[in-house]
Design a protein around this motif. Structure first.
Motif, PDB file in Angstrom:
ATOM      1  N   GLY A  67      -3.416 -20.925  32.998  1.00  0.00           N
ATOM      2  CA  GLY A  67      -2.514 -19.536  33.171  1.00  0.00           C
ATOM      3  C   GLY A  67      -1.232 -20.321  32.677  1.00  0.00           C
ATOM      4  N   ALA A  68      -0.798 -22.188  32.489  1.00  0.00           N
ATOM      5  CA  ALA A  68       0.299 -22.198  31.347  1.00  0.00           C
ATOM      6  C   ALA A  68      -0.162 -21.960  29.711  1.00  0.00           C
ATOM      7  CB  ALA A  68       0.569 -23.941  31.784  1.00  0.00           C
ATOM      8  N   LEU A  69      -1.686 -21.830  29.708  1.00  0.00           N
ATOM      9  CA  LEU A  69      -1.742 -21.347  28.034  1.00  0.00           C
ATOM     10  C   LEU A  69      -1.320 -20.123  28.112  1.00  0.00           C
ATOM     11  CD1 LEU A  69      -5.317 -23.425  27.244  1.00  0.00           C
ATOM     12  CD2 LEU A  69      -2.610 -23.868  26.352  1.00  0.00           C
ATOM     13  N   LEU A  70      -1.520 -19.379  28.637  1.00  0.00           N
ATOM     14  CA  LEU A  70      -1.309 -17.740  28.800  1.00  0.00           C
ATOM     15  C   LEU A  70      -0.017 -17.646  28.834  1.00  0.00           C
ATOM     16  CD1 LEU A  70      -3.570 -15.991  31.553  1.00  0.00           C
ATOM     17  CD2 LEU A  70      -3.617 -15.889  29.004  1.00  0.00           C
ATOM     18  N   ALA A  71       0.890 -18.309  30.227  1.00  0.00           N
ATOM     19  CA  ALA A  71       1.918 -17.955  30.880  1.00  0.00           C
ATOM     20  C   ALA A  71       2.864 -18.138  28.164  1.00  0.00           C
ATOM     21  CB  ALA A  71       2.301 -18.780  31.250  1.00  0.00           C
ATOM     22  N   VAL A  72       2.032 -19.378  27.671  1.00  0.00           N
ATOM     23  CA  VAL A  72       2.862 -19.520  26.668  1.00  0.00           C
ATOM     24  C   VAL A  72       2.675 -18.794  25.257  1.00  0.00           C
ATOM     25  CG1 VAL A  72       2.858 -21.640  24.583  1.00  0.00           C
ATOM     26  CG2 VAL A  72       3.528 -21.793  27.024  1.00  0.00           C
ATOM     27  N   GLY A  73       1.064 -18.704  25.746  1.00  0.00           N
ATOM     28  CA  GLY A  73       0.345 -18.176  24.685  1.00  0.00           C
ATOM     29  C   GLY A  73       0.514 -16.336  24.207  1.00  0.00           C
ATOM     30  N   ALA A  74       0.975 -16.006  25.424  1.00  0.00           N
ATOM     31  CA  ALA A  74       1.453 -13.808  25.418  1.00  0.00           C
ATOM     32  C   ALA A  74       2.082 -13.779  24.407  1.00  0.00           C
ATOM     33  CB  ALA A  74       1.262 -14.145  26.283  1.00  0.00           C
ATOM     34  N   PRO A  75       3.623 -14.687  25.204  1.00  0.00           N
ATOM     35  CA  PRO A  75       4.624 -14.500  24.193  1.00  0.00           C
ATOM     36  C   PRO A  75       4.677 -14.885  22.752  1.00  0.00           C
ATOM     37  CG  PRO A  75       5.291 -15.532  25.354  1.00  0.00           C
ATOM     38  CD  PRO A  75       4.095 -15.818  25.925  1.00  0.00           C
ATOM     39  N   VAL A  76       3.718 -15.855  22.303  1.00  0.00           N
ATOM     40  CA  VAL A  76       3.814 -16.129  20.588  1.00  0.00           C
ATOM     41  C   VAL A  76       2.602 -15.308  20.175  1.00  0.00           C
ATOM     42  CG1 VAL A  76       2.262 -17.927  19.743  1.00  0.00           C
ATOM     43  CG2 VAL A  76       3.641 -18.967  20.876  1.00  0.00           C
ATOM     44  N   ALA A  77       1.397 -14.246  21.117  1.00  0.00           N
ATOM     45  CA  ALA A  77       0.670 -13.619  20.575  1.00  0.00           C
ATOM     46  C   ALA A  77       1.545 -12.412  19.743  1.00  0.00           C
ATOM     47  CB  ALA A  77      -0.149 -13.308  21.209  1.00  0.00           C
TER      48      ALA A  77
END
Length: 463
Positions: A67-77
């Motif tokens: 979940g933490a990776l999703l929260a950070v990775g989505a804006p970066v993507a």
């Protein structure tokens, strides 16, 4: 001439807001299909990030990490997609224009209907002020800002609390009154402020707030300087008085908020003060998924809030609160409690909350004169101005309308109500009507909303 120009200002700002909004749409259109794809990806990324935050809060071990990776990775993507589509520059221009439109729209509505500050009245300086100071509060602000010496130079008697001994602050205040004090003040956190404020209100004495706590929410909404607590002492020699409301929960007074549900449960933990983040992350999965804690039901006047995971009742409503940033209370004398209830039942509702904000079904925003909290337990944990308590149910929250006289410095950096107002989302129909108005005063309506109906308490989410 200057007055005429000032009266035309709301209309001009409204027109500028519409112009910036239109320019933002044009900039977005120039990006072509790729730009629309990136715009869609932005909304999708926001929803995915919210889902990631939900999993990070409600899961443990590997699911929390995912979940933490999703929260950070989505804006970066989303940013990488914009770079790949070669629309990042135009996209940033569109965002800047949209932010300018929002800023101008908010300024236009504030200028058309200026928020009225709390009324002040003149009063003579106190002759025998007594200030209670907590040397531990705010990481030692009493010593760092030399508050004891400065207060004594202004004629105040200082009662310095002993951190090694548990003391009854309210009793100390009553003794000061018995000894002839004509003003009570506190240099400390909001919890200590509330205890002494109750005694001052009971005896009809003015109360002085010194912003020596950690967050100083009460001081902020009074317009006081939170960066330099010593400036609050200027009220001893050159001050004015405000008359504000005091909250009551059971037999306890509060100046800011009362919290029920998840936060109230977390602050009960002995480990919370030393490790706030770790304690909260350990407790939240059980609290948010319903495995721990009592089931709550709240009644705010005629409205019912079923099973909130978190419920916050404030001494007067916040201007435009959201679950992350409560903002400020522009008035502390309206005689109304603010109510914020949150109920998120899964990842889909977490995404809706991120996309729709205060309009989401997971969020309830109300104003009420009385809030009663029922539970399936004889007593429940409650956080009163950040202090952990346990109260018998049902718990009743009310207001003592204009019960407290607060003495403040004549010059306060946050006294301007326009500065206190939270940056709420503008009503574009209202802005359009203002921009097209021929009224030189630039006034919008007369206590009515954009649809022409009489304005009333703002509510969001489920009634």
């Amino acid at each position: 001439m200057e007055d005429v120009v000032d009266r035309r200002r709301p209309r001009r700002l409204a027109r500028l807001a519409l112009l910036c909004a239109a320019a933002a749409v044009v900039a977005l259109a120039l990006t072509g299909p790729h730009g629309l794809l990136v715009l869609f990806a932005e909304f999708l990324g926001l929803a995915v990030a919210a889902v990631g935050v939900w999993w990070a809060l409600t899961r443990r071990a590997l699911p929390r990490l995912f979940g933490a990776l999703l929260a950070v990775g989505a804006p970066v993507a989303v940013v990488l997609l914009a770079l790949h589509a070669e629309v990042l520059v135009l996209g940033l221009i569109a965002v800047a224009l949209w932010l300018a439109a929002l800023a101008c729209g908010r300024a236009a509505l504030r200028a058309a209907r200026p928020p009225r500050p709390m009324p002040v009245r003149e009063s003579p300086p106190p002759r025998r002020p007594v200030l209670i100071m907590n040397p531990k509060s705010g990481g030692g602000k009493v010593e760092r800002f030399d508050l004891v010496r400065r207060a004594e130079e202004l004629g105040a008697r200082v009662v310095l609390l002993d951190p090694a001994v548990e003391q009854d602050v309210a009793e100390l205040a009553r003794r000061a009154i018995a000894d002839g004090a004509d003003l009570l003040g506190v240099a400390g956190g909001d919890g200590t402020q509330a205890l002494v404020a109750a005694v001052a209100a009971e005896h009809g004495l003015p109360f002085l707030v010194v912003s020596a706590g950690t967050r100083n929410h009460f001081a902020m909404d009074l317009g006081l300087d939170r960066t330099d607590p010593a400036t609050c002492l200027d009220a001893l020699r050159d001050g004015v008085e405000l008359t504000v409301d005091l909250g009551r929960v059971g037999d306890r007074t509060f100046v800011n908020t009362v919290s029920f549900g998840a936060y109230a449960q977390i602050v009960q933990s002995p480990q919370y003060r030393e490790a706030k983040t770790a304690t909260a992350l350990d407790a939240l999965p059980d609290l948010l998924l319903g495995d721990e804690g009592p089931d709550l039901t709240a009644r705010a006047d005629g409205h019912r809030i079923d099973a909130p995971q978190a419920l916050l009742v404030s001494n007067n409503p916040y201007a435009a609160p959201d679950p992350v940033d409560l903002g400020r209370r522009p008035r502390l004398d309206k005689g109304l409690l603010g109510v914020i209830g949150i109920r998120v039942d899964g990842a889909a509702q977490a995404a809706e909350l991120a996309l729709r904000g205060e309009r989401a079904a997971a969020l309830t925003l109300l104003s009420a004169r009385q809030v009663t909290v029922h539970a399936d337990a004889p007593e429940i944990p409650v956080a009163v101005d950040g202090e952990a308590l346990t109260l018998p149910t049902p718990v009743v929250c009310t207001l003592l309308h204009r019960a407290l006289r607060v003495r403040v410095p004549r010059g306060r950096p946050g006294a301007d109500p326009a500065q206190q107002a939270h940056a709420r989302r503008p009503d574009w129909r209202e802005l359009t009507r203002l921009a097209l108005s021929r009224d030189a005063s630039g006034r919008v309506g007369s206590g009515r909303d954009a649809s022409g109906r009489a304005a009333g308490p703002r509510t969001g989410g489920r009634p």
